[in-house]
Design a protein around this motif. Structure first.
Motif, PDB file in Angstrom:
ATOM      1  N   GLU A  76       0.912  -1.187   0.031  1.00 35.22           N
ATOM      2  CA  GLU A  76      -0.010  -0.029   0.020  1.00 35.22           C
ATOM      3  C   GLU A  76       0.917   1.199  -0.038  1.00 35.22           C
ATOM      4  O   GLU A  76       0.508   2.287  -0.040  1.00 35.22           O
ATOM      5  CB  GLU A  76      -0.755  -0.080   1.115  1.00 35.22           C
ATOM      6  N   HIS A  77       2.289   1.111   0.214  1.00 31.64           N
ATOM      7  CA  HIS A  77       3.010   2.171   0.170  1.00 31.64           C
ATOM      8  C   HIS A  77       4.288   2.241  -0.775  1.00 31.64           C
ATOM      9  O   HIS A  77       5.372   1.819  -0.784  1.00 31.64           O
ATOM     10  CB  HIS A  77       3.765   2.319   1.644  1.00 31.64           C
ATOM     11  N   PRO A  78       3.919   2.437  -2.088  1.00 31.96           N
ATOM     12  CA  PRO A  78       4.901   2.250  -3.303  1.00 31.96           C
ATOM     13  C   PRO A  78       5.796   3.172  -3.218  1.00 31.96           C
ATOM     14  O   PRO A  78       7.200   2.863  -3.724  1.00 31.96           O
ATOM     15  CB  PRO A  78       4.072   2.347  -4.329  1.00 31.96           C
ATOM     16  N   GLU A  79       5.592   4.179  -2.424  1.00 32.35           N
ATOM     17  CA  GLU A  79       6.781   5.153  -2.230  1.00 32.35           C
ATOM     18  C   GLU A  79       7.973   4.819  -1.580  1.00 32.35           C
ATOM     19  O   GLU A  79       8.973   5.363  -1.500  1.00 32.35           O
ATOM     20  CB  GLU A  79       6.405   6.436  -1.486  1.00 32.35           C
ATOM     21  N   TYR A  80       7.866   3.428  -0.860  1.00 29.31           N
ATOM     22  CA  TYR A  80       8.990   2.865   0.076  1.00 29.31           C
ATOM     23  C   TYR A  80       9.579   1.696  -0.808  1.00 29.31           C
ATOM     24  O   TYR A  80      10.393   1.159  -0.173  1.00 29.31           O
ATOM     25  CB  TYR A  80       8.361   2.672   1.399  1.00 29.31           C
ATOM     26  N   HIS A  81       9.119   1.414  -1.810  1.00 25.74           N
ATOM     27  CA  HIS A  81       9.528   0.268  -2.510  1.00 25.74           C
ATOM     28  C   HIS A  81      10.970   0.194  -2.839  1.00 25.74           C
ATOM     29  O   HIS A  81      11.684  -0.718  -2.836  1.00 25.74           O
ATOM     30  CB  HIS A  81       8.580  -0.187  -3.539  1.00 25.74           C
ATOM     31  N   GLU A  82      11.420   1.454  -3.234  1.00 25.66           N
ATOM     32  CA  GLU A  82      12.932   1.311  -3.476  1.00 25.66           C
ATOM     33  C   GLU A  82      13.643   1.278  -2.261  1.00 25.66           C
ATOM     34  O   GLU A  82      14.991   0.590  -2.332  1.00 25.66           O
ATOM     35  CB  GLU A  82      13.197   3.022  -4.011  1.00 25.66           C
TER      36      GLU A  82
END
Length: 140
Positions: free
Chosen positions: A39-45
């Motif tokens: 739910e938090h693609p901003e943290y995938h990197e």
């Protein structure tokens, strides 16, 4: 009560991400954590680059949210909801979800209340107040 170190928390999230990317089986807790991560693609990197982010410091002055703290708070909230503890939290979060028309927005509102209550308890050297936590949720 389990009190993991900063490094243990980070390793948990890195490990869950790595296992999910490799298609490996996850424990129930890891599955719960993965659902939050997705739910938090901003943290995938960050989750995909242990080497770069394992020891990174996030400070409010930088204007960046600490992804590990954010994910940990989400996980704490999901665990609270799963056992309805403190009693009544599930009803309040359901109410907030309807009010905000978003389960994620509701959980972020809960996160604000949780952070405030943890800060108050630490600042005042007192036990965490379930009553104050639930009252904050009622006002949200």
């Amino acid at each position: 009560m389990f009190s993991p170190t900063r490094d243990q928390v980070r390793e948990f999230f890195f490990g869950v991400w790595q296992k999910s990317q490799a298609g490996q089986a996850l424990t129930p807790l890891e599955s719960m954590a993965l659902a939050i991560m997705l739910e938090h693609p901003e943290y995938h990197e960050v989750l995909g680059d242990r080497e770069r982010y394992a020891n990174k410091e996030w400070t409010p002055e930088q204007g960046e949210s600490n992804p590990f703290l954010h994910l940990s708070m989400h996980l704490a909230i999901e665990e609270q909801l799963s056992i309805d503890h403190p009693p009544g939290i599930r009803v309040e979060v359901e109410r907030l979800s309807r009010k905000l028309d978003s389960a994620m927005a509701a959980r972020h509102a809960v996160m604000e209340c949780l952070a405030e209550q943890v800060w108050q308890a630490q600042r005042n050297g007192v036990a965490f107040s379930n009553e104050a936590y639930l009252e904050c949720l009622r006002k949200a």
